[in-house]
Design a protein around this motif. Structure first.
Motif, PDB file in Angstrom:
ATOM      1  N   GLY A   1     -30.006 -36.056  24.208  1.00 25.76           N
ATOM      2  CA  GLY A   1     -29.338 -37.038  24.190  1.00 25.76           C
ATOM      3  C   GLY A   1     -29.865 -38.528  23.462  1.00 25.76           C
ATOM      4  O   GLY A   1     -29.074 -39.333  23.718  1.00 25.76           O
ATOM      5  N   ARG A   2     -30.853 -38.397  23.050  1.00 27.54           N
ATOM      6  CA  ARG A   2     -31.420 -39.445  22.152  1.00 27.54           C
ATOM      7  C   ARG A   2     -30.547 -39.373  20.749  1.00 27.54           C
ATOM      8  O   ARG A   2     -29.846 -38.373  20.323  1.00 27.54           O
ATOM      9  N   PRO A   3     -30.370 -40.669  19.915  1.00 24.60           N
ATOM     10  CA  PRO A   3     -29.726 -40.501  18.800  1.00 24.60           C
ATOM     11  C   PRO A   3     -30.342 -39.364  17.905  1.00 24.60           C
ATOM     12  O   PRO A   3     -31.625 -39.481  17.758  1.00 24.60           O
ATOM     13  N   ALA A   4     -29.779 -38.416  17.315  1.00 21.19           N
ATOM     14  CA  ALA A   4     -30.114 -37.370  16.749  1.00 21.19           C
ATOM     15  C   ALA A   4     -31.158 -37.837  15.522  1.00 21.19           C
ATOM     16  O   ALA A   4     -32.168 -37.135  15.231  1.00 21.19           O
ATOM     17  N   ALA A   5     -30.647 -38.921  14.897  1.00 20.58           N
ATOM     18  CA  ALA A   5     -31.466 -39.080  13.469  1.00 20.58           C
ATOM     19  C   ALA A   5     -32.685 -39.744  14.024  1.00 20.58           C
ATOM     20  O   ALA A   5     -33.760 -39.207  13.427  1.00 20.58           O
ATOM     21  N   GLU A   6     -32.638 -40.513  14.996  1.00 22.03           N
ATOM     22  CA  GLU A   6     -33.805 -41.053  15.765  1.00 22.03           C
ATOM     23  C   GLU A   6     -35.140 -39.976  16.004  1.00 22.03           C
ATOM     24  O   GLU A   6     -36.291 -39.806  15.795  1.00 22.03           O
ATOM     25  N   ALA A   7     -34.382 -38.765  16.921  1.00 20.41           N
ATOM     26  CA  ALA A   7     -35.312 -37.684  17.253  1.00 20.41           C
ATOM     27  C   ALA A   7     -36.054 -36.770  16.125  1.00 20.41           C
ATOM     28  O   ALA A   7     -37.068 -36.406  16.358  1.00 20.41           O
ATOM     29  N   ILE A   8     -34.898 -36.604  15.183  1.00 18.24           N
ATOM     30  CA  ILE A   8     -35.548 -35.926  14.005  1.00 18.24           C
ATOM     31  C   ILE A   8     -36.514 -36.540  13.059  1.00 18.24           C
ATOM     32  O   ILE A   8     -37.457 -35.982  12.633  1.00 18.24           O
ATOM     33  N   ALA A   9     -36.154 -37.830  13.024  1.00 20.37           N
ATOM     34  CA  ALA A   9     -37.304 -38.577  12.384  1.00 20.37           C
ATOM     35  C   ALA A   9     -38.635 -38.617  12.849  1.00 20.37           C
ATOM     36  O   ALA A   9     -39.870 -38.500  12.176  1.00 20.37           O
ATOM     37  N   ARG A  10     -38.521 -38.635  14.323  1.00 20.48           N
ATOM     38  CA  ARG A  10     -40.084 -38.603  14.940  1.00 20.48           C
ATOM     39  C   ARG A  10     -40.512 -37.061  14.824  1.00 20.48           C
ATOM     40  O   ARG A  10     -41.849 -37.242  14.745  1.00 20.48           O
ATOM     41  N   VAL A  11     -39.862 -36.118  14.995  1.00 24.64           N
ATOM     42  CA  VAL A  11     -40.381 -34.783  14.474  1.00 24.64           C
ATOM     43  C   VAL A  11     -41.022 -34.619  13.276  1.00 24.64           C
ATOM     44  O   VAL A  11     -42.211 -33.996  13.099  1.00 24.64           O
ATOM     45  N   GLU A  12     -40.184 -35.277  12.263  1.00 31.20           N
ATOM     46  CA  GLU A  12     -40.577 -34.867  10.867  1.00 31.20           C
ATOM     47  C   GLU A  12     -42.106 -35.874  10.725  1.00 31.20           C
ATOM     48  O   GLU A  12     -42.910 -35.387  10.138  1.00 31.20           O
ATOM     49  N   ALA A  13     -41.900 -36.985  11.337  1.00 31.35           N
ATOM     50  CA  ALA A  13     -43.364 -37.714  11.127  1.00 31.35           C
ATOM     51  C   ALA A  13     -44.406 -37.000  11.867  1.00 31.35           C
ATOM     52  O   ALA A  13     -45.651 -37.163  11.192  1.00 31.35           O
ATOM     53  N   LEU A  14     -44.250 -36.673  13.116  1.00 33.29           N
ATOM     54  CA  LEU A  14     -45.228 -36.160  13.824  1.00 33.29           C
ATOM     55  C   LEU A  14     -45.781 -34.580  13.196  1.00 33.29           C
ATOM     56  O   LEU A  14     -46.893 -34.823  12.874  1.00 33.29           O
ATOM     57  N   LEU A  15     -44.795 -34.089  12.791  1.00 33.71           N
ATOM     58  CA  LEU A  15     -45.451 -32.622  12.030  1.00 33.71           C
ATOM     59  C   LEU A  15     -46.057 -33.076  10.777  1.00 33.71           C
ATOM     60  O   LEU A  15     -46.979 -32.231  10.605  1.00 33.71           O
ATOM     61  N   ASN A  16     -45.652 -33.714   9.934  1.00 33.51           N
ATOM     62  CA  ASN A  16     -46.272 -34.145   8.831  1.00 33.51           C
ATOM     63  C   ASN A  16     -47.778 -34.486   9.086  1.00 33.51           C
ATOM     64  O   ASN A  16     -48.765 -34.556   8.275  1.00 33.51           O
TER      65      ASN A  16
END
Length: 176
Positions: A150-165
């Motif tokens: 339910g979070r804004p998808a772009a925000e959620a994906i950006a968080r995952v991308e930054a975290l994994l990197n």
């Protein structure tokens, strides 16, 4: 690390960095009854193709565009309804330990359409199990707190991308 963040009681979308073949094989032990999204081009590979045919998998034709994406969503929804979590490698291909790659659109589509939390997972397998080269060393896997649906998808994906990197670098073995 972070075993308390695994969602073994309900389906989620595991999002993992992709550095080697190790994580594709290991996730069947790390998270029982998981459905892995993989490219269908892997099916003809001896032994590995048999594994793909007999494990819960969603095999996609990466050249299929919107039709492939829609099929992936449909199959993922069916697997989640069976109580299975979904594993996706959002880079879409193996990425070197020092490289960065933009995520493919499949993750954002899964997050928007399935209404499941995302559990980011980082590992350092690429340091010990690279294409054609396997060396001694410990592989560390880290599970991170879920990102609720339910979070804004772009925000959620950006968080995952930054975290994994960040985390895949942090998990890298020390060099002497």
């Amino acid at each position: 690390m972070g075993l308390e963040n695994k969602h073994l009681d309900s389906p989620c979308i595991y999002v993992c960095n992709h550095q080697s073949t190790w994580e594709t094989l290991a996730f069947n032990r790390l998270v029982p009854d998981i459905c892995i999204i993989a490219k269908h081009e892997l099916r003809p590979i001896p032994i590995f193709g048999w594994f793909l045919a007999h494990a819960p998998m969603i095999l996609i034709d990466r050249s299929g565009g919107g039709r492939a994406l829609a099929g992936m969503i449909t199959q993922a929804r069916e697997e989640a309804a069976k109580g299975r979590s979904i594993l996706i490698f959002p880079e879409g291909t193996r990425v070197g330990v020092d490289d960065r790659c933009a995520f493919q659109p499949g993750l954002i589509a899964l997050y928007r359409k399935l209404g499941l939390p995302i559990v980011p997972v980082a590992h350092n397998a690429g340091h010990v199990w690279r294409k054609g080269v396997k060396t001694e060393g410990a592989i560390t896997v880290a599970y991170f707190p879920a990102i609720p649906p339910g979070r804004p998808a772009a925000e959620a994906i950006a968080r995952v991308e930054a975290l994994l990197n960040v985390e895949k670098d942090r998990l890298a073995p020390a060099t002497s």
